[in-house]
Structure formats: C-alpha cells, structure tokens
Design a protein around this motif. Structure first.
Motif, PDB file in Angstrom:
ATOM      1  N   VAL A   1       0.848  -1.184   0.000  1.00  0.00           N
ATOM      2  CA  VAL A   1       0.000   0.000   0.000  1.00  0.00           C
ATOM      3  C   VAL A   1       0.887   1.239   0.000  1.00  0.00           C
ATOM      4  N   ALA A   2       0.293   2.385  -0.287  1.00  0.00           N
ATOM      5  CA  ALA A   2       1.044   3.635  -0.255  1.00  0.00           C
ATOM      6  C   ALA A   2       1.614   3.855   1.133  1.00  0.00           C
ATOM      7  N   GLY A   3       2.852   4.347   1.189  1.00  0.00           N
ATOM      8  CA  GLY A   3       3.512   4.558   2.467  1.00  0.00           C
ATOM      9  C   GLY A   3       2.799   5.575   3.329  1.00  0.00           C
ATOM     10  N   GLY A   4       2.840   5.326   4.632  1.00  0.00           N
ATOM     11  CA  GLY A   4       2.218   6.236   5.582  1.00  0.00           C
ATOM     12  C   GLY A   4       3.230   7.047   6.355  1.00  0.00           C
ATOM     13  N   SER A   5       4.467   7.104   5.852  1.00  0.00           N
ATOM     14  CA  SER A   5       5.541   7.775   6.572  1.00  0.00           C
ATOM     15  C   SER A   5       6.462   8.458   5.582  1.00  0.00           C
ATOM     16  N   ARG A   6       7.356   9.281   6.078  1.00  0.00           N
ATOM     17  CA  ARG A   6       8.443   9.807   5.268  1.00  0.00           C
ATOM     18  C   ARG A   6       9.651   8.903   5.463  1.00  0.00           C
ATOM     19  N   ALA A   7      10.356   8.624   4.367  1.00  0.00           N
ATOM     20  CA  ALA A   7      11.428   7.634   4.422  1.00  0.00           C
ATOM     21  C   ALA A   7      12.484   7.972   5.454  1.00  0.00           C
ATOM     22  N   LYS A   8      12.838   9.243   5.589  1.00  0.00           N
ATOM     23  CA  LYS A   8      13.949   9.608   6.458  1.00  0.00           C
ATOM     24  C   LYS A   8      13.651   9.334   7.926  1.00  0.00           C
ATOM     25  N   ASN A   9      12.430   9.675   8.383  1.00  0.00           N
ATOM     26  CA  ASN A   9      12.142   9.387   9.799  1.00  0.00           C
ATOM     27  C   ASN A   9      11.415   8.065   9.993  1.00  0.00           C
ATOM     28  N   CYS A  10      10.717   7.594   8.983  1.00  0.00           N
ATOM     29  CA  CYS A  10      10.101   6.254   8.968  1.00  0.00           C
ATOM     30  C   CYS A  10       9.333   5.957  10.248  1.00  0.00           C
ATOM     31  N   ARG A  11       8.367   6.789  10.560  1.00  0.00           N
ATOM     32  CA  ARG A  11       7.535   6.569  11.739  1.00  0.00           C
ATOM     33  C   ARG A  11       6.545   5.420  11.494  1.00  0.00           C
ATOM     34  N   PRO A  12       6.222   4.673  12.538  1.00  0.00           N
ATOM     35  CA  PRO A  12       5.290   3.548  12.377  1.00  0.00           C
ATOM     36  C   PRO A  12       3.855   4.012  12.187  1.00  0.00           C
ATOM     37  N   THR A  13       3.060   3.125  11.614  1.00  0.00           N
ATOM     38  CA  THR A  13       1.625   3.331  11.465  1.00  0.00           C
ATOM     39  C   THR A  13       0.915   2.172  12.142  1.00  0.00           C
ATOM     40  N   SER A  14      -0.039   2.478  12.993  1.00  0.00           N
ATOM     41  CA  SER A  14      -0.749   1.437  13.738  1.00  0.00           C
ATOM     42  C   SER A  14      -1.359   0.403  12.808  1.00  0.00           C
ATOM     43  N   GLY A  15      -1.137  -0.871  13.149  1.00  0.00           N
ATOM     44  CA  GLY A  15      -1.801  -1.965  12.448  1.00  0.00           C
ATOM     45  C   GLY A  15      -1.174  -2.404  11.153  1.00  0.00           C
ATOM     46  N   ARG A  16       0.050  -1.947  10.857  1.00  0.00           N
ATOM     47  CA  ARG A  16       0.686  -2.327   9.594  1.00  0.00           C
ATOM     48  C   ARG A  16       2.197  -2.188   9.700  1.00  0.00           C
ATOM     49  N   ILE A  17       2.891  -2.546   8.615  1.00  0.00           N
ATOM     50  CA  ILE A  17       4.341  -2.411   8.495  1.00  0.00           C
ATOM     51  C   ILE A  17       4.638  -1.225   7.579  1.00  0.00           C
ATOM     52  N   GLU A  18       5.642  -0.429   7.936  1.00  0.00           N
ATOM     53  CA  GLU A  18       6.173   0.595   7.042  1.00  0.00           C
ATOM     54  C   GLU A  18       7.596   0.192   6.661  1.00  0.00           C
ATOM     55  N   VAL A  19       7.926   0.269   5.363  1.00  0.00           N
ATOM     56  CA  VAL A  19       9.252  -0.094   4.881  1.00  0.00           C
ATOM     57  C   VAL A  19       9.891   1.141   4.253  1.00  0.00           C
TER      58      VAL A  19
ATOM     59  N   SER B   1       2.768  -9.922  23.909  1.00  0.00           N
ATOM     60  CA  SER B   1       3.418 -10.608  22.793  1.00  0.00           C
ATOM     61  C   SER B   1       2.835 -10.197  21.443  1.00  0.00           C
ATOM     62  N   HIS B   2       1.851  -9.292  21.452  1.00  0.00           N
ATOM     63  CA  HIS B   2       1.161  -8.919  20.219  1.00  0.00           C
ATOM     64  C   HIS B   2       1.797  -7.703  19.567  1.00  0.00           C
ATOM     65  N   ILE B   3       2.226  -7.865  18.316  1.00  0.00           N
ATOM     66  CA  ILE B   3       2.770  -6.750  17.539  1.00  0.00           C
ATOM     67  C   ILE B   3       1.618  -5.820  17.164  1.00  0.00           C
ATOM     68  N   THR B   4       1.836  -4.520  17.339  1.00  0.00           N
ATOM     69  CA  THR B   4       0.809  -3.542  16.984  1.00  0.00           C
ATOM     70  C   THR B   4       1.202  -2.683  15.785  1.00  0.00           C
ATOM     71  N   GLN B   5       2.516  -2.604  15.482  1.00  0.00           N
ATOM     72  CA  GLN B   5       2.997  -1.861  14.325  1.00  0.00           C
ATOM     73  C   GLN B   5       4.470  -2.199  14.135  1.00  0.00           C
ATOM     74  N   GLY B   6       4.978  -1.966  12.942  1.00  0.00           N
ATOM     75  CA  GLY B   6       6.369  -2.303  12.686  1.00  0.00           C
ATOM     76  C   GLY B   6       6.959  -1.466  11.574  1.00  0.00           C
ATOM     77  N   VAL B   7       8.288  -1.322  11.593  1.00  0.00           N
ATOM     78  CA  VAL B   7       9.007  -0.664  10.513  1.00  0.00           C
ATOM     79  C   VAL B   7      10.232  -1.498  10.147  1.00  0.00           C
ATOM     80  N   ALA B   8      10.621  -1.416   8.876  1.00  0.00           N
ATOM     81  CA  ALA B   8      11.852  -2.035   8.387  1.00  0.00           C
ATOM     82  C   ALA B   8      12.616  -0.966   7.621  1.00  0.00           C
ATOM     83  N   LYS B   9      13.911  -0.782   7.942  1.00  0.00           N
ATOM     84  CA  LYS B   9      14.703   0.303   7.358  1.00  0.00           C
ATOM     85  C   LYS B   9      15.991  -0.237   6.744  1.00  0.00           C
ATOM     86  N   MET B  10      16.324   0.280   5.558  1.00  0.00           N
ATOM     87  CA  MET B  10      17.560  -0.053   4.857  1.00  0.00           C
ATOM     88  C   MET B  10      18.415   1.206   4.809  1.00  0.00           C
TER      89      MET B  10
END
Length: 268
Positions: free
Chosen positions: A76-94, A115-124
């Motif tokens: 889906v379309a990103g919900g963050s700016r790449a440089k700060n890469c803030r998380p979005t509830s209920g999904r992954i931001e890459v 133990s439940h993940i609520t949001q996540g980010v992956a950064k390169m």
C-alpha cells in the motif's frame, strides 16, 4: 491504492523446488511476538516508503512472503516519510534513506503489547548500501527480505556469517548470492510462520486503530542506537543484536539490528 504483487508461474515453481531441498527442523520464531488476528489466513498491509532503486526488492519480499499459507503481505502507499520512517498502527512501514554512519545496515522495529505486535518498521541504510561491499542486488534482496520478516515474528535460522548458506534470507551470510542463494525464504521459514500463527486471537492488532498501539514518538530518534533501550541479546561477534525500550502504557519497542561489517570497506 492497494497493490498485490504477483509473478509468473515458472518462478513459483523454481522457488518451490529450492525451498524443499533444504535440511529440516528449523526453529526460528522471534520470541512469542506475533500479530493478533481473528482469522487465518490474514492480510498485513505493507507501506511502500522506498525509492525507485528499492522498489524491486520490496516487491520481491512481498511476493515471497505472500507464498505463506497463513499470511499475505499487501503493498500500500507509504504512511511515513522515508527519512524518519515513523510507524503506522496496524501495519508495516518499509523505508530506505541515507541514515548516516549509524553502524547498522538494516533494522526492524516492532511495537508490542505483551506478545502482540501492533505496528512495525523495516529500514535499509543507504549510507552502507551505497558502498562497494553492499551495493549489489543480492545484498539488497537479502536484507529487505529479512527485515520485513522480523516485522511479523520470524528470527534467524543461523547467525554465523561464514557457515554454508542455508538457502534462506533468514540465514546470515557473507555471500548472499551463494550458491545456494540466501535472497528468498525457504521451506523452514514458511513452516515457522505456520507455527507462529497456529491460533486465532479474540482481538486483532491488524487495523488502523489497533489496540495498544499508542506510542510516544516526540523527541525519539529511532535510527540512533542510543534510543533503543536495553541490549537484550547479542550473537557471538556482535553483528546481530536485539534491544528493548519501554514506551509506556504497556507498550514496548523492540529493535532487531543487522550491523554492517566494520572491516568490509576499510581502505576503500
């Protein structure tokens, strides 16, 4: 707009054959962390905040992991700016960006309630991917595949960089294109996902308003190791580490780090 990644049938066959030629009995869940879901299989939105140079590798990771029988990643379309890469509830931001000489090649961060993940980010980190050592399709594909997978609960099959390749992007290596290649998942990875998601929960954290998703972001530099909290685990040579930081209201942030080789580009 939602985009689902698909490839042609011949490549599916190749991936299947390679996957089932590996040795058996992997156990590589990331603790007990998983997304709470009320149905199996389930779909997890994956936000595209990457540049055109990285799109093919994000597409590959989404396609590869969606071959799971219990999990589908949807771009889906990103919900963050790449440089700060803030998380979005209920999904992954890459994301990818030149995050600087932080020492890390890639990181995966999850926010968890219990133990439940609520949001996540992956950064390169392009600061390292633009060096001679890491500027290759094999390295980009390996790290993208691995960091995205951490965000839904997979850990590594092996953390010794000089062991023979296992044919999985969840296997650390100094030679990602092998042979065998460590650029894609293998059968162990898919079996582990089934084990992780062998139940349904009474509530779901996969939504725009996931329970327990409140997070304190102001003034926190999530790219800086000094902001990650306590070191919880380190492998023998320190190239792989996990940090944990309490965020308040029962939420914690866990950071899985893939450190760049400090000697790889020395003298270049």
């Amino acid at each position: 707009m939602t985009v689902r990644i698909r490839r042609s049938l011949p490549l599916i066959v190749v991936l299947t054959v390679v996957a089932w030629t590996t040795v058996a009995d992997a156990n590589h869940a990331w603790g007990n962390y998983h997304w709470a879901t009320t149905a199996i299989p389930f779909t997890l939105k994956t936000g595209d905040n990457v540049s055109s140079a990285w799109d093919v590798y994000l597409n590959d990771a989404i396609y590869d992991w969606s071959q799971s029988s219990v999990l589908e990643l949807t771009k889906v379309a990103g919900g963050s700016r790449a440089k700060n890469c803030r998380p979005t509830s209920g999904r992954i931001e890459v994301c990818n960006a030149a995050y600087g000489n932080t020492g890390w090649l890639g990181i995966a961060q999850i926010w968890a309630s219990g133990s439940h993940i609520t949001q996540g980010v992956a950064k390169m980190n392009d600061t390292y991917f633009n060096t001679a050592t890491y500027n290759s399709p094999a390295w980009r594909r390996l790290v993208m595949c691995q960091e995205v997978a951490h965000d839904f609960g997979l850990d590594h099959q092996d953390e010794a960089f000089n062991n023979p390749n296992l044919g999985s992007c969840m296997d650390y290596t100094s030679d990602p294109d092998g042979p065998p290649s460590n650029e894609h998942p293998n059968a162990h990875d898919f079996a582990q996902i089934v084990d992780i998601y062998d139940h349904i929960d009474s509530t779901s954290t996969i939504s725009a308003t996931a329970p327990g998703s409140a997070h304190a972001l102001d003034g926190v530099d999530f790219d800086s190791p000094g902001q990650w909290g306590r070191l919880m685990r380190s492998n023998a040579n320190g190239r792989v580490q996990i940090y944990e930081r309490e965020m308040g209201r029962g939420l914690k942030m866990i950071t899985h780090v893939f450190w760049a080789d400090p000697d790889a580009d020395r003298g270049r």
